[in-house]
Design a protein around this motif. Sequence first.
Motif, PDB file in Angstrom:
ATOM      1  N   GLY A  27       0.960  -1.012   0.185  1.00 31.16           N
ATOM      2  CA  GLY A  27      -0.106  -0.076   0.059  1.00 31.16           C
ATOM      3  C   GLY A  27       0.942   1.148   0.062  1.00 31.16           C
ATOM      4  O   GLY A  27       2.188   1.213   0.320  1.00 31.16           O
ATOM      5  N   LYS A  28       0.266   2.421  -0.499  1.00 32.60           N
ATOM      6  CA  LYS A  28       1.069   3.596  -0.615  1.00 32.60           C
ATOM      7  C   LYS A  28       0.701   4.553   0.396  1.00 32.60           C
ATOM      8  O   LYS A  28      -0.652   5.007   0.530  1.00 32.60           O
ATOM      9  CB  LYS A  28       0.895   4.246  -1.914  1.00 32.60           C
ATOM     10  N   LEU A  29       1.387   4.905   1.202  1.00 34.47           N
ATOM     11  CA  LEU A  29       0.876   6.079   2.526  1.00 34.47           C
ATOM     12  C   LEU A  29       0.776   7.350   1.815  1.00 34.47           C
ATOM     13  O   LEU A  29       1.715   7.557   1.009  1.00 34.47           O
ATOM     14  CB  LEU A  29       1.911   5.889   3.798  1.00 34.47           C
ATOM     15  N   ARG A  30      -0.132   8.105   2.411  1.00 31.85           N
ATOM     16  CA  ARG A  30      -0.370   9.241   1.914  1.00 31.85           C
ATOM     17  C   ARG A  30       0.652  10.137   2.634  1.00 31.85           C
ATOM     18  O   ARG A  30       1.095   9.987   3.751  1.00 31.85           O
ATOM     19  CB  ARG A  30      -1.822  10.122   2.495  1.00 31.85           C
ATOM     20  N   THR A  31       1.097  11.316   2.081  1.00 30.31           N
ATOM     21  CA  THR A  31       2.255  12.365   2.681  1.00 30.31           C
ATOM     22  C   THR A  31       1.411  12.846   3.841  1.00 30.31           C
ATOM     23  O   THR A  31       0.358  12.948   4.088  1.00 30.31           O
ATOM     24  CB  THR A  31       2.547  13.303   1.679  1.00 30.31           C
ATOM     25  N   MET A  32       2.401  13.334   4.665  1.00 30.31           N
ATOM     26  CA  MET A  32       2.072  14.230   6.067  1.00 30.31           C
ATOM     27  C   MET A  32       1.074  15.326   5.537  1.00 30.31           C
ATOM     28  O   MET A  32       0.032  15.528   6.163  1.00 30.31           O
ATOM     29  CB  MET A  32       3.139  14.596   6.475  1.00 30.31           C
ATOM     30  N   GLY A  33       1.277  16.087   4.464  1.00 29.11           N
ATOM     31  CA  GLY A  33       0.634  17.253   4.232  1.00 29.11           C
ATOM     32  C   GLY A  33      -0.753  16.728   3.693  1.00 29.11           C
ATOM     33  O   GLY A  33      -1.954  17.465   4.050  1.00 29.11           O
ATOM     34  N   VAL A  34      -0.969  15.841   2.743  1.00 24.56           N
ATOM     35  CA  VAL A  34      -2.278  15.422   2.341  1.00 24.56           C
ATOM     36  C   VAL A  34      -3.115  14.747   3.468  1.00 24.56           C
ATOM     37  O   VAL A  34      -4.272  14.941   3.760  1.00 24.56           O
ATOM     38  CB  VAL A  34      -2.109  14.348   1.194  1.00 24.56           C
ATOM     39  N   ALA A  35      -2.678  13.918   4.438  1.00 26.33           N
ATOM     40  CA  ALA A  35      -3.214  13.260   5.506  1.00 26.33           C
ATOM     41  C   ALA A  35      -3.603  14.456   6.353  1.00 26.33           C
ATOM     42  O   ALA A  35      -4.738  14.118   7.056  1.00 26.33           O
ATOM     43  CB  ALA A  35      -2.147  12.464   6.375  1.00 26.33           C
ATOM     44  N   GLN A  36      -2.906  15.315   6.681  1.00 24.69           N
ATOM     45  CA  GLN A  36      -3.415  16.403   7.558  1.00 24.69           C
ATOM     46  C   GLN A  36      -4.051  17.629   7.005  1.00 24.69           C
ATOM     47  O   GLN A  36      -4.450  18.374   7.766  1.00 24.69           O
ATOM     48  CB  GLN A  36      -2.153  16.822   8.573  1.00 24.69           C
ATOM     49  N   ARG A  37      -4.237  17.607   5.776  1.00 27.70           N
ATOM     50  CA  ARG A  37      -4.843  19.060   5.204  1.00 27.70           C
ATOM     51  C   ARG A  37      -6.415  18.835   5.768  1.00 27.70           C
ATOM     52  O   ARG A  37      -6.897  18.027   5.763  1.00 27.70           O
ATOM     53  CB  ARG A  37      -4.716  19.146   3.875  1.00 27.70           C
ATOM     54  N   LYS A  38      -6.815  20.292   6.127  1.00 26.53           N
ATOM     55  CA  LYS A  38      -8.232  20.279   6.632  1.00 26.53           C
ATOM     56  C   LYS A  38      -8.959  20.794   5.524  1.00 26.53           C
ATOM     57  O   LYS A  38     -10.282  20.786   5.805  1.00 26.53           O
ATOM     58  CB  LYS A  38      -8.120  21.478   7.622  1.00 26.53           C
ATOM     59  N   TYR A  39      -8.427  21.170   4.526  1.00 23.51           N
ATOM     60  CA  TYR A  39      -9.593  21.758   3.518  1.00 23.51           C
ATOM     61  C   TYR A  39      -9.246  20.959   1.994  1.00 23.51           C
ATOM     62  O   TYR A  39      -8.251  20.450   1.734  1.00 23.51           O
ATOM     63  CB  TYR A  39      -9.122  23.170   2.966  1.00 23.51           C
ATOM     64  N   GLU A  40     -10.441  20.637   1.413  1.00 25.58           N
ATOM     65  CA  GLU A  40     -10.317  20.173   0.153  1.00 25.58           C
ATOM     66  C   GLU A  40      -9.435  20.965  -1.011  1.00 25.58           C
ATOM     67  O   GLU A  40      -9.447  22.252  -0.782  1.00 25.58           O
ATOM     68  CB  GLU A  40     -11.563  19.711  -0.397  1.00 25.58           C
ATOM     69  N   VAL A  41      -8.756  20.395  -1.644  1.00 28.73           N
ATOM     70  CA  VAL A  41      -8.287  21.279  -2.864  1.00 28.73           C
ATOM     71  C   VAL A  41      -8.685  20.951  -4.157  1.00 28.73           C
ATOM     72  O   VAL A  41      -8.983  19.473  -4.587  1.00 28.73           O
ATOM     73  CB  VAL A  41      -6.685  21.057  -2.900  1.00 28.73           C
ATOM     74  N   ASN A  42      -9.040  21.667  -4.987  1.00 29.17           N
ATOM     75  CA  ASN A  42      -9.577  21.537  -6.630  1.00 29.17           C
ATOM     76  C   ASN A  42      -8.367  21.260  -7.335  1.00 29.17           C
ATOM     77  O   ASN A  42      -7.755  21.901  -8.037  1.00 29.17           O
ATOM     78  CB  ASN A  42     -10.327  22.768  -7.000  1.00 29.17           C
ATOM     79  N   ASP A  43      -7.986  19.977  -7.214  1.00 30.32           N
ATOM     80  CA  ASP A  43      -6.763  19.432  -7.848  1.00 30.32           C
ATOM     81  C   ASP A  43      -6.486  19.832  -9.404  1.00 30.32           C
ATOM     82  O   ASP A  43      -5.632  19.790  -9.855  1.00 30.32           O
ATOM     83  CB  ASP A  43      -6.517  17.931  -7.822  1.00 30.32           C
ATOM     84  N   ASP A  44      -7.820  19.549  -9.833  1.00 31.45           N
ATOM     85  CA  ASP A  44      -7.968  19.706 -11.430  1.00 31.45           C
ATOM     86  C   ASP A  44      -8.147  20.852 -11.884  1.00 31.45           C
ATOM     87  O   ASP A  44      -8.178  21.173 -13.204  1.00 31.45           O
ATOM     88  CB  ASP A  44      -9.025  18.740 -11.986  1.00 31.45           C
ATOM     89  N   TYR A  45      -7.912  22.079 -11.250  1.00 32.56           N
ATOM     90  CA  TYR A  45      -8.282  23.423 -11.507  1.00 32.56           C
ATOM     91  C   TYR A  45      -7.333  23.934 -12.766  1.00 32.56           C
ATOM     92  O   TYR A  45      -8.009  24.528 -13.813  1.00 32.56           O
ATOM     93  CB  TYR A  45      -8.112  24.627 -10.577  1.00 32.56           C
ATOM     94  N   PHE A  46      -6.099  23.742 -12.668  1.00 27.76           N
ATOM     95  CA  PHE A  46      -5.111  24.287 -13.798  1.00 27.76           C
ATOM     96  C   PHE A  46      -4.918  22.833 -14.683  1.00 27.76           C
ATOM     97  O   PHE A  46      -3.971  23.230 -15.348  1.00 27.76           O
ATOM     98  CB  PHE A  46      -3.916  24.620 -13.172  1.00 27.76           C
ATOM     99  N   ASN A  47      -5.562  22.034 -14.877  1.00 28.89           N
ATOM    100  CA  ASN A  47      -5.407  20.830 -15.927  1.00 28.89           C
ATOM    101  C   ASN A  47      -5.280  21.398 -17.156  1.00 28.89           C
ATOM    102  O   ASN A  47      -4.262  21.308 -18.172  1.00 28.89           O
ATOM    103  CB  ASN A  47      -6.275  19.668 -16.026  1.00 28.89           C
ATOM    104  N   GLU A  48      -6.223  22.284 -17.664  1.00 30.52           N
ATOM    105  CA  GLU A  48      -6.064  23.187 -18.846  1.00 30.52           C
ATOM    106  C   GLU A  48      -6.375  24.414 -18.508  1.00 30.52           C
ATOM    107  O   GLU A  48      -7.176  25.030 -17.870  1.00 30.52           O
ATOM    108  CB  GLU A  48      -7.101  22.598 -19.875  1.00 30.52           C
ATOM    109  N   ILE A  49      -5.553  25.355 -19.028  1.00 24.56           N
ATOM    110  CA  ILE A  49      -5.555  26.725 -18.953  1.00 24.56           C
ATOM    111  C   ILE A  49      -6.510  27.201 -20.155  1.00 24.56           C
ATOM    112  O   ILE A  49      -5.738  27.393 -21.148  1.00 24.56           O
ATOM    113  CB  ILE A  49      -4.274  27.601 -18.825  1.00 24.56           C
TER     114      ILE A  49
END
Length: 347
Positions: free
Chosen positions: A150-172
Amino acid sequence: MPKGKKYEKYIDEWKRLYEEGKSFRQIADIYGIQSSVVTRSLKDIVEVREKSPFNKYAEEWRKLHIEEGYSRSEIARMYNTGPSTISHVLHRKLGIGRTTKTNMGLKKKYEHLTKTFIKMYEEGYSLKEIGKKHEVSSQTVSNYIKEGGGKLRTMGVAQRKYEVNDDYFNEIDTEEKAYHLGILFAKGTLLKDYAGFVIQIVMHQDDWDLIHPVIKALRGKDTGLKKGGYVPRDGYIRYRFHSEVLYDRLKEHGLNARYKESLPSLKNSLYPAFFAGFFLLRGSLSQENEYFKVQFSRQLLTQIKEVLENLLQLKHIEIKGDGEKKATLVITDSHEIDSLFEWIDVF
Protein backbone atom coordinates in the motif's frame (compact mmCIF):
# COMPACT_ATOMS: atom_id res chain seq x y z
CA MET A 1 28.47 56.60 21.00
CA PRO A 2 30.80 54.15 19.24
CA LYS A 3 29.21 50.90 18.08
CA GLY A 4 29.44 48.14 20.70
CA LYS A 5 30.11 50.46 23.66
CA LYS A 6 26.49 50.93 24.72
CA TYR A 7 26.23 47.62 26.58
CA GLU A 8 29.80 47.26 27.88
CA LYS A 9 28.72 47.93 31.46
CA TYR A 10 26.42 44.89 31.37
CA ILE A 11 28.89 42.34 29.96
CA ASP A 12 30.18 41.06 33.33
CA GLU A 13 26.63 40.57 34.57
CA TRP A 14 25.56 38.87 31.34
CA LYS A 15 28.61 36.59 31.52
CA ARG A 16 27.67 35.58 35.06
CA LEU A 17 24.05 34.90 34.13
CA TYR A 18 25.05 32.83 31.10
CA GLU A 19 27.53 30.74 33.08
CA GLU A 20 24.83 30.14 35.68
CA GLY A 21 22.73 28.51 32.98
CA LYS A 22 20.54 31.21 31.46
CA SER A 23 20.30 31.39 27.68
CA PHE A 24 21.10 34.41 25.52
CA ARG A 25 17.37 34.89 24.95
CA GLN A 26 16.53 34.69 28.65
CA ILE A 27 19.18 37.31 29.42
CA ALA A 28 17.88 39.52 26.62
CA ASP A 29 14.33 39.25 27.99
CA ILE A 30 15.52 40.44 31.40
CA TYR A 31 16.99 43.59 29.86
CA GLY A 32 14.30 44.10 27.22
CA ILE A 33 16.66 43.84 24.24
CA GLN A 34 17.25 41.56 21.26
CA SER A 35 19.02 38.27 21.98
CA SER A 36 21.43 39.04 19.12
CA VAL A 37 22.80 41.95 21.19
CA VAL A 38 23.68 39.61 24.03
CA THR A 39 25.11 37.04 21.63
CA ARG A 40 27.39 39.59 19.95
CA SER A 41 28.45 41.13 23.25
CA LEU A 42 29.47 37.80 24.76
CA LYS A 43 31.18 36.50 21.64
CA ASP A 44 34.72 35.32 22.48
CA ILE A 45 33.99 36.01 26.17
CA VAL A 46 32.05 32.91 27.13
CA GLU A 47 32.22 29.34 25.87
CA VAL A 48 28.95 28.87 24.05
CA ARG A 49 27.03 25.83 25.22
CA GLU A 50 26.36 23.31 22.49
CA LYS A 51 22.70 22.57 21.83
CA SER A 52 21.18 20.04 19.49
CA PRO A 53 20.01 21.58 16.21
CA PHE A 54 17.52 18.73 15.88
CA ASN A 55 15.38 19.26 18.98
CA LYS A 56 13.07 21.54 17.01
CA TYR A 57 12.14 18.63 14.73
CA ALA A 58 10.81 16.42 17.55
CA GLU A 59 7.12 16.88 16.70
CA GLU A 60 7.73 16.55 12.95
CA TRP A 61 9.63 13.32 13.52
CA ARG A 62 6.87 12.01 15.79
CA LYS A 63 4.29 12.52 13.05
CA LEU A 64 6.51 10.93 10.42
CA HIS A 65 7.35 7.94 12.62
CA ILE A 66 4.10 7.29 14.50
CA GLU A 67 1.41 8.59 12.15
CA GLU A 68 2.96 7.95 8.75
CA GLY A 69 5.02 4.90 9.58
CA TYR A 70 8.45 6.06 8.43
CA SER A 71 11.31 4.19 10.09
CA ARG A 72 13.96 6.03 12.05
CA SER A 73 16.46 5.26 9.29
CA GLU A 74 14.17 6.75 6.63
CA ILE A 75 13.65 9.92 8.69
CA ALA A 76 17.40 10.16 9.30
CA ARG A 77 18.07 10.15 5.56
CA MET A 78 15.51 12.96 5.06
CA TYR A 79 17.27 15.18 7.61
CA ASN A 80 20.84 14.14 6.86
CA THR A 81 21.56 12.66 10.27
CA GLY A 82 21.81 9.24 11.92
CA PRO A 83 19.02 6.95 13.23
CA SER A 84 20.44 7.23 16.75
CA THR A 85 19.82 10.99 16.66
CA ILE A 86 16.19 10.38 15.72
CA SER A 87 15.79 7.86 18.55
CA HIS A 88 17.52 10.16 21.05
CA VAL A 89 15.37 13.21 20.26
CA LEU A 90 12.09 11.23 20.19
CA HIS A 91 12.92 9.59 23.51
CA ARG A 92 14.28 12.65 25.33
CA LYS A 93 11.75 15.22 24.05
CA LEU A 94 8.59 13.10 23.69
CA GLY A 95 9.24 9.93 25.68
CA ILE A 96 8.94 7.66 22.62
CA GLY A 97 10.95 4.51 23.22
CA ARG A 98 12.95 2.40 20.81
CA THR A 99 11.42 -0.46 18.88
CA THR A 100 11.61 -3.68 20.86
CA LYS A 101 11.71 -7.29 19.73
CA THR A 102 8.18 -7.72 21.11
CA ASN A 103 6.90 -4.89 18.94
CA MET A 104 8.69 -6.33 15.91
CA GLY A 105 6.82 -9.59 16.50
CA LEU A 106 3.47 -7.88 16.02
CA LYS A 107 4.03 -7.96 12.27
CA LYS A 108 3.35 -11.68 12.12
CA LYS A 109 0.56 -11.54 14.67
CA TYR A 110 -1.64 -9.26 12.54
CA GLU A 111 -0.57 -10.38 9.09
CA HIS A 112 -4.09 -11.66 8.35
CA LEU A 113 -5.37 -8.06 8.64
CA THR A 114 -3.05 -6.60 6.02
CA LYS A 115 -5.66 -6.46 3.23
CA THR A 116 -8.23 -5.03 5.62
CA PHE A 117 -5.82 -2.30 6.73
CA ILE A 118 -5.03 -1.37 3.12
CA LYS A 119 -8.70 -1.36 2.09
CA MET A 120 -9.73 0.88 5.00
CA TYR A 121 -6.81 3.22 4.40
CA GLU A 122 -7.67 3.58 0.72
CA GLU A 123 -11.27 4.34 1.72
CA GLY A 124 -10.01 7.33 3.67
CA TYR A 125 -9.62 6.05 7.23
CA SER A 126 -6.58 7.36 9.08
CA LEU A 127 -3.91 5.09 10.56
CA LYS A 128 -5.14 6.07 14.01
CA GLU A 129 -8.77 5.21 13.19
CA ILE A 130 -7.81 1.81 11.75
CA GLY A 131 -5.61 1.05 14.75
CA LYS A 132 -8.34 2.00 17.20
CA LYS A 133 -10.88 -0.24 15.46
CA HIS A 134 -8.53 -3.25 15.59
CA GLU A 135 -6.89 -2.39 18.93
CA VAL A 136 -3.39 -1.96 17.55
CA SER A 137 -1.10 1.07 17.26
CA SER A 138 -1.09 3.30 14.19
CA GLN A 139 2.58 2.34 13.75
CA THR A 140 1.59 -1.33 13.44
CA VAL A 141 -1.08 -0.47 10.85
CA SER A 142 1.48 1.57 8.91
CA ASN A 143 3.99 -1.29 8.91
CA TYR A 144 1.45 -3.75 7.49
CA ILE A 145 0.21 -1.32 4.82
CA LYS A 146 3.76 -0.66 3.62
CA GLU A 147 4.73 -4.35 3.61
CA GLY A 148 1.49 -5.20 1.83
CA GLY A 149 2.31 -2.84 -1.03
CA GLY A 150 0.00 0.00 0.00
CA LYS A 151 1.02 3.62 -0.53
CA LEU A 152 0.93 5.89 2.48
CA ARG A 153 -0.38 9.43 2.10
CA THR A 154 2.15 12.20 2.64
CA MET A 155 1.91 14.13 5.89
CA GLY A 156 0.59 17.22 4.15
CA VAL A 157 -2.24 15.38 2.39
CA ALA A 158 -3.09 13.32 5.46
CA GLN A 159 -3.32 16.39 7.68
CA ARG A 160 -4.86 18.94 5.34
CA LYS A 161 -8.10 20.38 6.70
CA TYR A 162 -9.44 21.69 3.40
CA GLU A 163 -10.23 20.05 0.11
CA VAL A 164 -8.19 21.19 -2.89
CA ASN A 165 -9.48 21.55 -6.43
CA ASP A 166 -6.65 19.42 -7.83
CA ASP A 167 -7.78 19.63 -11.45
CA TYR A 168 -8.35 23.39 -11.67
CA PHE A 169 -5.23 24.05 -13.76
CA ASN A 170 -5.37 20.88 -15.88
CA GLU A 171 -6.09 23.13 -18.86
CA ILE A 172 -5.62 26.89 -19.06
CA ASP A 173 -8.58 27.47 -21.35
CA THR A 174 -10.21 30.64 -19.96
CA GLU A 175 -9.07 34.17 -19.21
CA GLU A 176 -9.99 33.66 -15.55
CA LYS A 177 -7.67 30.66 -15.21
CA ALA A 178 -4.88 32.50 -17.04
CA TYR A 179 -5.35 35.47 -14.69
CA HIS A 180 -5.23 33.18 -11.63
CA LEU A 181 -2.12 31.50 -13.00
CA GLY A 182 -0.46 34.91 -13.34
CA ILE A 183 -1.21 35.67 -9.70
CA LEU A 184 0.25 32.31 -8.66
CA PHE A 185 3.43 33.05 -10.60
CA ALA A 186 3.65 36.43 -8.86
CA LYS A 187 3.19 35.18 -5.29
CA GLY A 188 3.41 31.40 -5.41
CA THR A 189 6.13 28.79 -5.40
CA LEU A 190 6.42 25.02 -5.44
CA LEU A 191 7.99 23.24 -2.49
CA LYS A 192 8.82 19.59 -1.97
CA ASP A 193 9.72 18.50 1.54
CA TYR A 194 8.91 15.92 4.21
CA ALA A 195 5.26 17.06 4.08
CA GLY A 196 4.99 16.14 0.40
CA PHE A 197 4.11 18.27 -2.62
CA VAL A 198 3.30 21.84 -1.59
CA ILE A 199 2.05 24.93 -3.42
CA GLN A 200 2.72 27.97 -1.23
CA ILE A 201 1.32 31.47 -1.68
CA VAL A 202 2.92 34.29 0.30
CA MET A 203 1.23 37.67 0.42
CA HIS A 204 1.03 40.76 2.58
CA GLN A 205 -2.32 40.88 4.34
CA ASP A 206 -3.07 44.14 2.49
CA ASP A 207 -3.08 42.15 -0.78
CA TRP A 208 -5.69 39.69 0.48
CA ASP A 209 -8.51 41.01 -1.73
CA LEU A 210 -6.32 40.60 -4.83
CA ILE A 211 -5.29 37.01 -4.15
CA HIS A 212 -8.43 35.75 -2.44
CA PRO A 213 -10.15 34.72 -5.75
CA VAL A 214 -7.30 32.29 -6.51
CA ILE A 215 -7.48 30.71 -3.05
CA LYS A 216 -11.24 30.43 -3.39
CA ALA A 217 -10.89 28.77 -6.82
CA LEU A 218 -8.40 26.21 -5.50
CA ARG A 219 -10.38 25.54 -2.33
CA GLY A 220 -13.71 25.44 -4.12
CA LYS A 221 -15.31 27.63 -1.46
CA ASP A 222 -14.94 30.95 0.30
CA THR A 223 -12.42 31.24 3.09
CA GLY A 224 -11.66 33.86 5.71
CA LEU A 225 -8.49 35.88 6.09
CA LYS A 226 -6.69 33.48 8.41
CA LYS A 227 -8.21 30.14 7.45
CA GLY A 228 -5.65 27.74 6.06
CA GLY A 229 -2.82 30.23 6.42
CA TYR A 230 -1.32 32.27 9.19
CA VAL A 231 -0.47 35.90 9.82
CA PRO A 232 2.90 36.23 11.54
CA ARG A 233 4.12 39.43 13.10
CA ASP A 234 5.48 40.78 9.85
CA GLY A 235 1.96 40.98 8.43
CA TYR A 236 2.42 38.28 5.80
CA ILE A 237 0.03 35.42 5.16
CA ARG A 238 1.31 32.07 3.95
CA TYR A 239 -1.13 29.65 2.37
CA ARG A 240 -0.17 26.08 1.62
CA PHE A 241 -2.00 23.62 -0.61
CA HIS A 242 -0.96 19.97 -0.33
CA SER A 243 -1.65 18.18 -3.60
CA GLU A 244 0.67 16.15 -5.78
CA VAL A 245 -1.73 16.44 -8.74
CA LEU A 246 -1.92 20.25 -8.52
CA TYR A 247 1.84 20.45 -7.92
CA ASP A 248 2.54 18.44 -11.09
CA ARG A 249 0.09 20.47 -13.22
CA LEU A 250 1.55 23.80 -12.13
CA LYS A 251 5.09 22.53 -12.72
CA GLU A 252 4.07 21.53 -16.24
CA HIS A 253 2.86 25.13 -16.72
CA GLY A 254 6.24 26.50 -15.59
CA LEU A 255 5.75 27.29 -11.91
CA ASN A 256 8.63 26.03 -9.78
CA ALA A 257 10.85 26.88 -6.87
CA ARG A 258 11.90 30.54 -6.79
CA TYR A 259 14.21 31.59 -9.66
CA LYS A 260 13.44 28.41 -11.62
CA GLU A 261 10.13 29.51 -13.14
CA SER A 262 9.46 29.34 -16.87
CA LEU A 263 6.80 31.26 -18.78
CA PRO A 264 3.76 29.02 -19.42
CA SER A 265 2.92 28.10 -22.97
CA LEU A 266 -0.49 29.68 -23.57
CA LYS A 267 -2.62 30.72 -26.50
CA ASN A 268 -1.69 34.24 -27.50
CA SER A 269 -5.24 35.35 -26.64
CA LEU A 270 -4.71 34.29 -23.00
CA TYR A 271 -1.39 36.04 -22.34
CA PRO A 272 -3.07 39.41 -21.59
CA ALA A 273 -5.01 37.83 -18.71
CA PHE A 274 -1.89 36.04 -17.43
CA PHE A 275 0.15 39.25 -17.44
CA ALA A 276 -2.76 41.17 -15.86
CA GLY A 277 -2.48 38.88 -12.81
CA PHE A 278 1.29 38.78 -12.78
CA PHE A 279 1.89 42.53 -13.25
CA LEU A 280 -0.84 43.39 -10.74
CA LEU A 281 1.35 42.04 -7.93
CA ARG A 282 4.82 42.35 -9.44
CA GLY A 283 4.70 45.48 -11.60
CA SER A 284 5.52 49.02 -10.54
CA LEU A 285 4.61 52.18 -12.48
CA SER A 286 6.42 55.47 -11.80
CA GLN A 287 4.29 58.46 -10.78
CA GLU A 288 4.93 60.29 -14.03
CA ASN A 289 4.45 57.19 -16.18
CA GLU A 290 8.11 57.49 -17.17
CA TYR A 291 8.81 53.81 -16.71
CA PHE A 292 7.22 50.51 -15.79
CA LYS A 293 9.34 47.86 -14.07
CA VAL A 294 9.07 44.31 -12.82
CA GLN A 295 11.56 42.61 -10.49
CA PHE A 296 11.71 38.82 -10.67
CA SER A 297 13.88 35.94 -11.83
CA ARG A 298 16.09 36.70 -14.81
CA GLN A 299 14.97 33.54 -16.60
CA LEU A 300 11.26 34.37 -16.48
CA LEU A 301 11.73 38.07 -17.26
CA THR A 302 13.82 37.22 -20.33
CA GLN A 303 10.98 35.04 -21.63
CA ILE A 304 8.40 37.73 -20.84
CA LYS A 305 10.48 40.28 -22.76
CA GLU A 306 10.50 38.04 -25.84
CA VAL A 307 6.70 37.61 -25.74
CA LEU A 308 6.03 41.33 -25.31
CA GLU A 309 8.42 42.20 -28.12
CA ASN A 310 6.72 39.70 -30.43
CA LEU A 311 3.08 40.39 -29.57
CA LEU A 312 3.22 44.15 -28.90
CA GLN A 313 6.31 45.11 -30.92
CA LEU A 314 7.80 46.88 -27.90
CA LYS A 315 11.15 48.55 -28.63
CA HIS A 316 11.98 50.31 -25.37
CA ILE A 317 12.13 47.26 -23.14
CA GLU A 318 15.25 45.81 -21.49
CA ILE A 319 16.51 43.59 -18.69
CA LYS A 320 18.67 45.30 -16.07
CA GLY A 321 20.79 43.99 -13.22
CA ASP A 322 23.95 41.91 -12.95
CA GLY A 323 22.60 39.09 -10.81
CA GLU A 324 22.43 35.59 -12.25
CA LYS A 325 19.04 34.90 -10.68
CA LYS A 326 17.30 38.21 -9.97
CA ALA A 327 16.81 41.01 -12.49
CA THR A 328 14.52 43.90 -13.44
CA LEU A 329 12.49 44.29 -16.63
CA VAL A 330 12.03 47.95 -17.55
CA ILE A 331 9.85 49.66 -20.19
CA THR A 332 10.83 53.33 -20.64
CA ASP A 333 8.49 54.65 -23.34
CA SER A 334 5.16 56.10 -22.12
CA HIS A 335 3.33 55.17 -25.34
CA GLU A 336 4.51 51.57 -25.08
CA ILE A 337 3.48 51.50 -21.40
CA ASP A 338 0.00 52.71 -22.39
CA SER A 339 -0.11 50.06 -25.10
CA LEU A 340 0.80 47.34 -22.56
CA PHE A 341 -1.81 48.47 -20.06
CA GLU A 342 -4.50 48.62 -22.73
CA TRP A 343 -3.55 45.09 -23.84
CA ILE A 344 -3.84 43.56 -20.35
CA ASP A 345 -7.07 45.41 -19.49
CA VAL A 346 -9.20 42.28 -19.93
CA PHE A 347 -11.55 42.49 -16.95
